[in-house]
Scaffold this motif. Structure first.
Motif, PDB file in Angstrom:
ATOM      1  N   SER A 120     -15.881 -51.385 -12.490  1.00 32.93           N
ATOM      2  CA  SER A 120     -15.183 -50.225 -11.958  1.00 32.93           C
ATOM      3  C   SER A 120     -15.666 -48.917 -12.576  1.00 32.93           C
ATOM      4  N   LEU A 121     -16.421 -48.976 -13.649  1.00 33.13           N
ATOM      5  CA  LEU A 121     -16.909 -47.754 -14.283  1.00 33.13           C
ATOM      6  C   LEU A 121     -18.024 -47.132 -13.462  1.00 33.13           C
ATOM      7  N   VAL A 122     -17.974 -45.832 -13.343  1.00 30.79           N
ATOM      8  CA  VAL A 122     -19.028 -45.106 -12.656  1.00 30.79           C
ATOM      9  C   VAL A 122     -20.047 -44.695 -13.697  1.00 30.79           C
ATOM     10  N   SER A 123     -21.287 -44.935 -13.387  1.00 34.55           N
ATOM     11  CA  SER A 123     -22.338 -44.563 -14.320  1.00 34.55           C
ATOM     12  C   SER A 123     -22.491 -43.048 -14.311  1.00 34.55           C
ATOM     13  N   LYS A 124     -22.164 -42.410 -15.413  1.00 37.19           N
ATOM     14  CA  LYS A 124     -22.267 -40.962 -15.509  1.00 37.19           C
ATOM     15  C   LYS A 124     -23.482 -40.634 -16.348  1.00 37.19           C
ATOM     16  N   ARG A 125     -24.473 -40.054 -15.688  1.00 33.57           N
ATOM     17  CA  ARG A 125     -25.699 -39.656 -16.364  1.00 33.57           C
ATOM     18  C   ARG A 125     -26.332 -38.539 -15.548  1.00 33.57           C
ATOM     19  N   CYS A 126     -27.403 -38.003 -16.038  1.00 33.50           N
ATOM     20  CA  CYS A 126     -28.119 -36.965 -15.291  1.00 33.50           C
ATOM     21  C   CYS A 126     -28.683 -37.574 -14.009  1.00 33.50           C
ATOM     22  N   LEU A 127     -28.592 -36.832 -12.921  1.00 29.16           N
ATOM     23  CA  LEU A 127     -29.123 -37.328 -11.651  1.00 29.16           C
ATOM     24  C   LEU A 127     -30.637 -37.160 -11.563  1.00 29.16           C
ATOM     25  N   CYS A 128     -31.154 -36.117 -12.199  1.00 29.28           N
ATOM     26  CA  CYS A 128     -32.576 -35.805 -12.094  1.00 29.28           C
ATOM     27  C   CYS A 128     -33.316 -36.305 -13.327  1.00 29.28           C
ATOM     28  N   LEU A 129     -34.015 -37.408 -13.173  1.00 26.19           N
ATOM     29  CA  LEU A 129     -34.826 -37.919 -14.269  1.00 26.19           C
ATOM     30  C   LEU A 129     -36.184 -37.236 -14.282  1.00 26.19           C
ATOM     31  N   THR A 130     -36.703 -36.945 -13.095  1.00 23.29           N
ATOM     32  CA  THR A 130     -37.950 -36.184 -12.970  1.00 23.29           C
ATOM     33  C   THR A 130     -37.711 -35.036 -12.001  1.00 23.29           C
ATOM     34  N   THR A 131     -38.462 -33.955 -12.174  1.00 26.53           N
ATOM     35  CA  THR A 131     -38.296 -32.790 -11.310  1.00 26.53           C
ATOM     36  C   THR A 131     -39.642 -32.374 -10.735  1.00 26.53           C
ATOM     37  N   ARG A 132     -39.570 -31.618  -9.647  1.00 32.05           N
ATOM     38  CA  ARG A 132     -40.762 -31.078  -9.001  1.00 32.05           C
ATOM     39  C   ARG A 132     -40.700 -29.560  -9.094  1.00 32.05           C
ATOM     40  N   ASP A 133     -41.860 -28.931  -9.177  1.00 27.80           N
ATOM     41  CA  ASP A 133     -41.897 -27.470  -9.258  1.00 27.80           C
ATOM     42  C   ASP A 133     -41.692 -26.818  -7.901  1.00 27.80           C
ATOM     43  N   ARG A 134     -42.082 -27.497  -6.834  1.00 24.27           N
ATOM     44  CA  ARG A 134     -41.880 -26.951  -5.490  1.00 24.27           C
ATOM     45  C   ARG A 134     -41.681 -28.074  -4.476  1.00 24.27           C
ATOM     46  N   GLU A 135     -41.181 -27.655  -3.326  1.00 21.76           N
ATOM     47  CA  GLU A 135     -40.955 -28.568  -2.199  1.00 21.76           C
ATOM     48  C   GLU A 135     -41.226 -27.759  -0.942  1.00 21.76           C
ATOM     49  N   ASN A 136     -41.541 -28.422   0.133  1.00 19.68           N
ATOM     50  CA  ASN A 136     -41.789 -27.722   1.391  1.00 19.68           C
ATOM     51  C   ASN A 136     -40.507 -27.002   1.806  1.00 19.68           C
TER      52      ASN A 136
END
Length: 132
Positions: free
Chosen positions: A19-35
């Motif tokens: 029943s526990l919700v895993s609380k952690r950062c959502l973004c493990l990797t990031t991008r500098d830009r996107e279309n």
């Protein structure tokens, strides 16, 4: 009696773990830009007790999400433009007298087929004098 107690403890542990919700950062990797044309919404997540980072998540038209680097110039520009669009949309909603929530889409409006002005007849008189 001892095995009954162990079963109860085991069931309690299983229930607690599932029943526990895993609380952690959502973004493990990031991008500098996107279309830019693929981005339909931007979600900002401030630092939280379980994640010390500021996260920017771009929701794409394809349905997937992409984590953007919050320090890149591209991300700062896109966050600023989406904030401005959302503020303008909320201002328009308040001016119309409706207090509803609204999602902002960056899709371009569909164009209606243009009519040929020489074929349409105007019922109002022209205010410009004829050129001689």
């Amino acid at each position: 009696m001892n095995s009954t107690f162990q079963c109860v403890v085991l069931l309690a542990c299983v229930a607690a773990c599932t029943s526990l919700v895993s609380k952690r950062c959502l973004c493990l990797t990031t991008r500098d830009r996107e279309n830019r044309r693929l981005i339909v919404d931007v979600k900002e997540r401030p630092p939280r007790p379980y994640c010390s980072r500021y996260e920017v998540i771009a929701v794409l038209r394809t349905g997937r999400s992409s984590c953007l680097n919050p320090r890149s110039d591209f991300t700062r520009d896109i966050v600023r433009s989406f904030r401005k669009m959302k503020e303008e949309a909320m201002r328009r909603v308040k001016l119309n007298g409706r207090e509803t929530t609204m999602t902002v889409s960056t899709k371009t409006p569909s164009t209606t087929p243009s009519t040929n002005p020489s074929r349409t007849q105007s019922t109002t008189p022209s205010t410009t004098p004829p050129v001689v």
